[in-house]
Design an enzyme around this catalytic site. Structure first.
Site, PDB file in Angstrom:
ATOM      1  CB  CYS A 102      -4.781  -1.242   4.304  1.00 27.90           C
ATOM      2  SG  CYS A 102      -3.943  -1.081   5.904  1.00 27.90           S
ATOM      3  CE  LYS A 114      -7.535   1.687   3.422  1.00 27.52           C
ATOM      4  NZ  LYS A 114      -6.308   2.225   4.068  1.00 27.52           N
ATOM      5  CD  GLU A 174      -2.664   1.261   2.582  1.00 22.61           C
ATOM      6  OE1 GLU A 174      -3.721   1.901   2.564  1.00 22.61           O
ATOM      7  OE2 GLU A 174      -2.253   0.650   3.596  1.00 22.61           O
TER       8      GLU A 174
END
Length: 275
Positions: A154, A113, A43
Site C-alpha cells: 500500500c 510494511k 492488504e
C-alpha cells in the site's frame, strides 16, 4: 516461461476472520480452476482496516490459522499465493505483513510494511497506523520460477526508492497489496502504479479490498495491473471481483531496448543505495 496468469482477488473484507478466510479460499480455488499461476490477495484480507482490529485480529506467524490455510491452498492447487497482508504479532509488536507462498505451500518471502500510513488530509482522511503498527526495515525480493518479484504494501508504493532498490535487485514485477481510501484512491492510486511501472520499466500490480460501505474505513478497490510501458492493462471498479490477467515478461526486454532508461541512468552522478 515468460507468460504468467495472475489472479487479482478484490474481495469484500468484513469484521469476521472466518468468513474472510472462507472468501479468500473460494477465490483462490476459483483462480486455480482457470489455471492461474499466481494469486494475489488484498492488504489486510482477513481483517478490517482499523487500528483496533489490527490488535484484535493479530496472529503470530508460527501459530497463524490464516497462514496455515493459505499454505494448504497453495499446496493443494500447486499455485503461488501472495497473501496480501495480515496483522502479524511478534512479541509485543504488530506488523502489517505480506507472505508469499510457493506451489508447495512453503513461505518463500515475507514483507513487513516499511512506510506506515500516517496522514491527515483536510476534509478527507485521517489515519495513523503508527498508533498500533511497527514498520518493517527490510527490502524483499523473492525468486520464483518465472522471475524475481519485489514486495511492498500500500503506502510503500508512494516511495520510489523502494521500487528502485527492488528493481536493482532484479525484480521484474512489483506487487503492492493495498487499501487506498475514497480520498487518496481517486487522486493517486492509478497515477502511482503507472509511475512505478514507468520509472522502472516493470509490471506493477496492486490488489485492494472491495468497497464495503458498512465498514468504518472505505477501500477504493480498483485493483490494477500496469505494464512496463506505463499502460493500464486491467483496473477493476469498486465491487468484489476475481480478475485473471496474463502478462508476458518479454515486454520488459522490449521496452528497455526501445527506451533504455535503466542503462542511461547516470550512476556516476547519483545512485540509490540500500543500507
Amino acid at each position: 516461461m515468460t507468460k504468467i496468469k495472475i489472479a487479482l482477488c478484490q474481495m469484500n473484507v468484513i469484521d469476521n476472520k472466518q468468513e474472510n478466510i472462507l472468501k479468500a479460499t473460494s477465490m483462490i480455488n476459483e483462480a486455480a480452476s482457470f489455471d492461474s499461476d499466481f494469486v494475489v490477495l488484498p492488504e489486510m484480507f482477513n481483517c478490517p482496516y482499523s487500528n483496533e482490529k489490527f490488535i484484535e485480529y493479530a496472529e503470530e506467524e508460527k501459530l497463524s490459522s490464516t497462514l496455515d490455510i493459505i499454505s494448504k491452498l497453495a499446496k493443494k492447487n500447486e499455485i503461488y499465493i501472495l497473501a496480501g497482508s495480515i496483522p502479524e504479532k511478534e512479541n509485543s509488536k504488530i506488523y502489517n505483513t505480506s507472505y508469499l507462498f510457493d506451489r508447495k505451500g512453503k513461505i518463500i518471502a515475507k514483507h513487513r510494511k516499511m512506510h506506515l500510513f500516517d496522514v491527515d488530509v483536510k476534509d478527507g482522511i485521517y489515519f495513523k497506523e503508527s498508533d498500533t503498527l511497527t514498520p518493517g526495515n527490510e527490502f524483499n525480493v523473492a525468486e520464483t520460477e518465472f522471475s524475481k518479484i519485489g514486495m511492498g504494501i500500500c503506502y510503500d508504493v508512494r516511495f520510489p526508492q523502494l521500487a528502485q532498490i527492488n528493481v536493482k535487485k532484479g525484480a521484474e514485477i512489483l506487487f503492492y497489496p493495498g487499501a487506498f481510501n475514497m480520498t487518496t484512491g481517486p487522486a493517486h492510486w492509478e497515477l502511482l502504479f503507472r509511475s512505478r511501472a514507468l520509472d522502472n520499466q516493470v509490471f506493477c500490480i496492486g490488489v485492494a479490498p472491495a468497497l464495503n460501505e458498512d465498514a468504518d474505513y472505505h477501500s477504493y478497490g480498483h485493483s490494477i495491473a500496469v505494464n512496463p510501458w506505463g499502460e493500464v492493462i486491467c483496473q477493476l471498479e469498486y465491487g468484489e471481483e476475481l480478475k485473471i490477467i496474463e502478462i508476458d515478461l518479454d515486454e520488459i526486454k522490449k521496452v528497455r531496448e526501445e527506451i533504455p532508461v535503466l542503462k542511461n541512468k547516470r550512476n556516476d552522478l547519483y545512485e540509490i543505495i540500500e543500507k
